[in-house]
Design a protein around this motif. Structure first.
Motif, short mmCIF file in Angstrom:
data_model
loop_
_atom_site.label_atom_id
_atom_site.label_comp_id
_atom_site.label_asym_id
_atom_site.label_seq_id
_atom_site.Cartn_x
_atom_site.Cartn_y
_atom_site.Cartn_z
N VAL A 3 -6.37 -8.23 4.67
CA VAL A 3 -5.53 -7.08 4.29
C VAL A 3 -5.98 -6.52 2.95
O VAL A 3 -5.98 -5.30 2.74
CB VAL A 3 -4.04 -7.49 4.28
N ARG A 4 -6.38 -7.38 2.02
CA ARG A 4 -6.89 -6.88 0.74
C ARG A 4 -8.14 -6.04 0.93
O ARG A 4 -8.32 -5.01 0.26
CB ARG A 4 -7.18 -8.06 -0.20
N GLN A 5 -9.00 -6.44 1.86
CA GLN A 5 -10.20 -5.64 2.17
C GLN A 5 -9.81 -4.27 2.73
O GLN A 5 -10.41 -3.24 2.37
CB GLN A 5 -11.08 -6.39 3.15
N LEU A 6 -8.82 -4.27 3.63
CA LEU A 6 -8.35 -3.01 4.20
C LEU A 6 -7.77 -2.11 3.11
O LEU A 6 -8.04 -0.91 3.08
CB LEU A 6 -7.30 -3.28 5.27
N ARG A 7 -6.96 -2.71 2.23
CA ARG A 7 -6.34 -1.94 1.16
C ARG A 7 -7.38 -1.28 0.27
O ARG A 7 -7.27 -0.09 -0.08
CB ARG A 7 -5.46 -2.88 0.34
N GLN A 8 -8.39 -2.02 -0.09
CA GLN A 8 -9.45 -1.49 -0.95
C GLN A 8 -10.20 -0.35 -0.24
O GLN A 8 -10.49 0.69 -0.86
CB GLN A 8 -10.42 -2.59 -1.33
N ALA A 9 -10.46 -0.52 1.05
CA ALA A 9 -11.17 0.52 1.80
C ALA A 9 -10.34 1.81 1.90
O ALA A 9 -10.87 2.91 1.73
CB ALA A 9 -11.52 0.01 3.20
N ILE A 10 -9.05 1.66 2.15
CA ILE A 10 -8.17 2.82 2.28
C ILE A 10 -8.05 3.55 0.94
O ILE A 10 -8.13 4.78 0.88
CB ILE A 10 -6.78 2.37 2.78
N ASP A 11 -7.88 2.81 -0.13
CA ASP A 11 -7.71 3.43 -1.44
C ASP A 11 -8.99 4.08 -1.94
O ASP A 11 -8.94 5.00 -2.77
CB ASP A 11 -7.23 2.39 -2.45
N SER A 12 -10.13 3.61 -1.44
CA SER A 12 -11.41 4.16 -1.88
C SER A 12 -11.88 5.33 -1.04
O SER A 12 -12.86 6.01 -1.41
CB SER A 12 -12.47 3.06 -1.86
N ALA A 13 -11.20 5.57 0.08
CA ALA A 13 -11.64 6.62 1.00
C ALA A 13 -11.44 8.01 0.44
O ALA A 13 -10.52 8.25 -0.32
CB ALA A 13 -10.88 6.47 2.32
N PHE A 24 -4.13 1.48 16.96
CA PHE A 24 -5.02 1.16 18.08
C PHE A 24 -6.47 1.34 17.63
O PHE A 24 -6.89 2.41 17.23
CB PHE A 24 -4.79 2.04 19.31
N GLY A 25 -7.23 0.27 17.70
CA GLY A 25 -8.68 0.38 17.53
C GLY A 25 -9.21 0.17 16.13
O GLY A 25 -10.42 0.21 15.93
N ILE A 26 -8.35 -0.04 15.13
CA ILE A 26 -8.84 -0.22 13.76
C ILE A 26 -9.31 -1.66 13.60
O ILE A 26 -8.51 -2.59 13.56
CB ILE A 26 -7.77 0.15 12.73
N SER A 27 -10.60 -1.83 13.50
CA SER A 27 -11.18 -3.17 13.55
C SER A 27 -11.43 -3.78 12.17
O SER A 27 -11.56 -5.00 12.04
CB SER A 27 -12.50 -3.15 14.32
N GLY A 28 -11.53 -2.94 11.14
CA GLY A 28 -11.83 -3.49 9.84
C GLY A 28 -11.89 -2.41 8.77
O GLY A 28 -11.53 -1.26 9.01
N PRO A 29 -12.36 -2.76 7.58
CA PRO A 29 -12.38 -1.82 6.46
C PRO A 29 -13.15 -0.53 6.75
O PRO A 29 -12.75 0.54 6.30
CB PRO A 29 -13.06 -2.63 5.34
N GLU A 30 -14.27 -0.62 7.47
CA GLU A 30 -15.07 0.58 7.73
C GLU A 30 -14.30 1.60 8.56
O GLU A 30 -14.28 2.80 8.24
CB GLU A 30 -16.37 0.20 8.45
N THR A 31 -13.65 1.12 9.63
CA THR A 31 -12.84 2.03 10.45
C THR A 31 -11.67 2.58 9.65
O THR A 31 -11.33 3.76 9.76
CB THR A 31 -12.29 1.29 11.69
N ALA A 32 -11.03 1.72 8.86
CA ALA A 32 -9.88 2.15 8.06
C ALA A 32 -10.29 3.25 7.08
O ALA A 32 -9.57 4.24 6.89
CB ALA A 32 -9.30 0.96 7.31
N ALA A 33 -11.45 3.11 6.47
CA ALA A 33 -11.92 4.10 5.50
C ALA A 33 -12.18 5.45 6.17
O ALA A 33 -11.92 6.51 5.59
CB ALA A 33 -13.19 3.60 4.81
#
Length: 268
Positions: free
Chosen positions: A258-268, A211-220
């Motif tokens: 999804v690739r953008q999300l993956r990169q943000a999550i792995d870089s967090a 709920f509420g995850i809008s993009g890479p910034e939120t995911a990170a």
């Protein structure tokens, strides 16, 4: 152990967080759903939630409600979701789970639903409207069949009840980040980290935030505090916007996001 248990054990050993897209089965057609599904693993998804369209959405915001309506208007039926699984579960190579109303499961029959879903290649079910007071029979059945039963905890769920929900769940626990309905948000509650940390101390289940995850910034921002992140409305919206250009364009659009999300999550 279910395929979801195996997934989280592997990710834990790799010190990785799960990325879990949500898509609506049959929106706007099954060809688009299949194309998006097949693109997800190479884009970095670890698991996919397949929403079963339902005429009375439970906590779904306007984006997902509209996707359910589109699918139903095109004649979507539960059997279509099962055929989708049979045709694509082995090709997708990541676990698939259904997001499904308990009223559908109850109508089909608890045992029959689990058998049908397993035969179709699904590893579990997220059941947002299953009351913990009524979950014992289905929970026991799912455990016996190595079929994960994922239930939801919200910010307003009393803590004693959160423990009950965790005890009757399997696979992972779905933590709803905000009160209200699904949808993309720029800001999330300031006490989210504290609430998730408390819940983590009460259960051995992985905790995934949705709920509420809008993009890479939120995911990170959320990745350090969860075992996985669930992204729904932001993906469903992109499918709706790209689908007019055909299934492959929808798959490419979602894959890029999804690739953008993956990169943000792995870089967090």
């Amino acid at each position: 152990m279910s395929a979801i248990d195996d997934l989280f054990a592997r990710l834990k050993s790799q010190q990785k967080k799960a990325l879990m897209p949500f898509i609506t089965a049959g929106d706007p057609n099954l060809e688009t759903t299949a194309a998006v599904l097949q693109r997800l693993p190479e884009a970095g998804a670890d698991l996919c939630e397949v929403g079963i369209p339902y005429s009375d959405p439970i906590a779904d915001g306007p984006v997902i409600q509209a996707s359910y309506q589109r699918a139903l208007e095109h004649g979507f039926h539960l059997n279509d979701a099962m055929e989708l699984g049979k045709s694509h579960a082995s090709k997708v190579a990541i676990p698939l789970v259904t997001m499904v109303s308990y009223s559908i499961i109850f109508r089909v029959g608890l045992r029959k639903y689990v058998d049908l879903a397993k035969q179709a290649g699904y590893a579990g079910a997220i059941v947002p409207d299953l009351l913990v007071e009524e979950a014992a029979e289905f929970s026991e059945l799912c455990r016996a069949k190595d079929f994960s039963l994922v239930q939801l905890v919200t910010p307003t769920t009393p803590r004693s009840r959160q423990i009950e929900i965790a005890n009757s769940s399997s696979g992972f626990l779905y933590y709803v980040s905000v009160t209200g309905i699904t949808g993309e948000r720029k800001e999330l509650p300031s006490n989210l980290q504290e609430n998730v940390q408390w819940l983590r101390e009460q259960t051995e289940l992985p905790i995934c935030i949705g709920f509420g995850i809008s993009g890479p910034e939120t995911a990170a921002k959320l990745a350090p505090h969860a075992d996985g992140l669930i992204v729904g409305s932001a993906i469903v919206r992109r499918i709706a916007e790209a689908a007019e250009s055909g299934p492959e364009q929808a798959a490419e659009t979602v894959g890029s996001f999804v690739r953008q999300l993956r990169q943000a999550i792995d870089s967090a």
